[in-house]
Design a protein around this motif. Sequence first.
Motif, PDB file in Angstrom:
ATOM      1  N   VAL A 210      49.276  82.289  36.943  1.00  0.00           N
ATOM      2  CA  VAL A 210      49.129  83.756  36.942  1.00  0.00           C
ATOM      3  C   VAL A 210      49.137  84.325  38.350  1.00  0.00           C
ATOM      4  N   PHE A 211      48.992  83.446  39.364  1.00  0.00           N
ATOM      5  CA  PHE A 211      49.083  83.915  40.747  1.00  0.00           C
ATOM      6  C   PHE A 211      49.546  82.749  41.620  1.00  0.00           C
ATOM      7  N   ALA A 212      50.457  83.059  42.558  1.00  0.00           N
ATOM      8  CA  ALA A 212      50.936  82.060  43.512  1.00  0.00           C
ATOM      9  C   ALA A 212      51.391  82.786  44.758  1.00  0.00           C
ATOM     10  N   GLY A 213      50.502  82.800  45.780  1.00  0.00           N
ATOM     11  CA  GLY A 213      50.832  83.515  47.006  1.00  0.00           C
ATOM     12  C   GLY A 213      49.647  83.592  47.933  1.00  0.00           C
ATOM     13  N   TRP A 214      49.716  84.554  48.845  1.00  0.00           N
ATOM     14  CA  TRP A 214      48.635  84.716  49.828  1.00  0.00           C
ATOM     15  C   TRP A 214      47.511  85.531  49.214  1.00  0.00           C
ATOM     16  N   ASN A 220      47.110  80.492  51.235  1.00  0.00           N
ATOM     17  CA  ASN A 220      48.047  80.214  50.146  1.00  0.00           C
ATOM     18  C   ASN A 220      47.243  79.717  48.945  1.00  0.00           C
ATOM     19  N   CYS A 221      47.381  80.414  47.839  1.00  0.00           N
ATOM     20  CA  CYS A 221      46.489  80.182  46.697  1.00  0.00           C
ATOM     21  C   CYS A 221      47.273  80.161  45.392  1.00  0.00           C
ATOM     22  N   ILE A 222      46.788  79.344  44.452  1.00  0.00           N
ATOM     23  CA  ILE A 222      47.370  79.275  43.107  1.00  0.00           C
ATOM     24  C   ILE A 222      46.247  79.465  42.100  1.00  0.00           C
ATOM     25  N   ARG A 223      46.479  80.311  41.087  1.00  0.00           N
ATOM     26  CA  ARG A 223      45.545  80.457  39.969  1.00  0.00           C
ATOM     27  C   ARG A 223      46.294  80.146  38.683  1.00  0.00           C
ATOM     28  N   ILE A 224      45.674  79.314  37.842  1.00  0.00           N
ATOM     29  CA  ILE A 224      46.292  78.910  36.574  1.00  0.00           C
ATOM     30  C   ILE A 224      45.369  79.296  35.426  1.00  0.00           C
ATOM     31  N   HIS A 236      43.786  77.449  50.240  1.00  0.00           N
ATOM     32  CA  HIS A 236      44.068  76.938  51.594  1.00  0.00           C
ATOM     33  C   HIS A 236      45.274  76.004  51.620  1.00  0.00           C
ATOM     34  N   LEU A 237      46.204  76.193  50.714  1.00  0.00           N
ATOM     35  CA  LEU A 237      47.361  75.295  50.612  1.00  0.00           C
ATOM     36  C   LEU A 237      48.337  75.500  51.773  1.00  0.00           C
ATOM     37  N   LYS A 256      50.549  71.650  48.208  1.00  0.00           N
ATOM     38  CA  LYS A 256      50.178  70.693  49.250  1.00  0.00           C
ATOM     39  C   LYS A 256      48.906  71.155  49.955  1.00  0.00           C
ATOM     40  N   VAL A 257      48.075  70.189  50.311  1.00  0.00           N
ATOM     41  CA  VAL A 257      46.832  70.480  51.031  1.00  0.00           C
ATOM     42  C   VAL A 257      47.157  71.101  52.385  1.00  0.00           C
ATOM     43  N   GLY A 258      46.330  72.077  52.802  1.00  0.00           N
ATOM     44  CA  GLY A 258      46.545  72.713  54.095  1.00  0.00           C
ATOM     45  C   GLY A 258      45.260  73.288  54.650  1.00  0.00           C
TER      46      GLY A 258
END
Length: 289
Positions: A210-214, A220-224, A236-237, A256-258
Amino acid sequence: MKRKTSDISTVVIINKNQQHTKSLQIKTKHLDRLKHYAWSIAAVVAVLGGLVFYLHHKSAEQEAQNLQLQAQIAKLKGAIPVARGPVVNTKVTAQSYIQSIEVKLKTINEYLKRRGLKGFAIKGTGGSGNNEAAKLPDTEAYSLYDDYLKHLTSTIAFTPMGYPRISSFTSFFGYRSDPFNSEHAEFHPGIDFQGHRGDEVKCTASGKVVFAGWAGGYGNCIRIKHINDLETLYGHLSKIEVKVGQQVTVGDNIGKVGSTGHSTGTHLHYEVRKNGKPVNPVNFLTLNK
């Protein structure tokens, strides 16, 4: 060069009635070696005969050993006592089997409730406490359980469980000292996993991105989005490898980890949210919680 007469011998062949004769000219040296040829042929025949005898003897020994082993096996089988017991009622056994499955499902259900997850309805799947299902034929009762287990498997696949990456924790859920200001306390809504830049991050349940961005401090963040109003967040990707609207399956590599956003070092920030509010992800790392 013309051969000497002594080099050639003539062999005369006479039939029984001595009416017809034949003569053959053979080199004398072959006649002299005839005895050696005969001994060589006799030696070969002797070796072949000995080999045949040896193989026949070994075959007989092997057959005797096989017969002895068969006799021992038969003896051992006869020594095993025949189980004798009461006649088992297959209907009762089948129902007991169904009830034992129900007990295990109730245990799983209890584990999920302890983790703050909505429990699964067991009513209507057969077993104890359900007289109507108990009256069903075994095949129908098994079918009910099969359908239910398929539903349970699917539900578990869409429920966050386990680790987004296997590593040690660097920070836990709850209040902590602000890493950027030691005099100030802040609420940490997730847990942090140690890692190196570029390490794979995997989703802990199937769902929809549902979210992939800053996202500000998350970088950098992802929400599922998952079932039961649950959502997971990965922050923090260094790289995002999914898109909004994409369906992902548990275990998929999503980023990827960041160390992007409000971060003091390379790590993975992981959250579990229910109805939009953060809950302790530790409760979702294992069924034993």
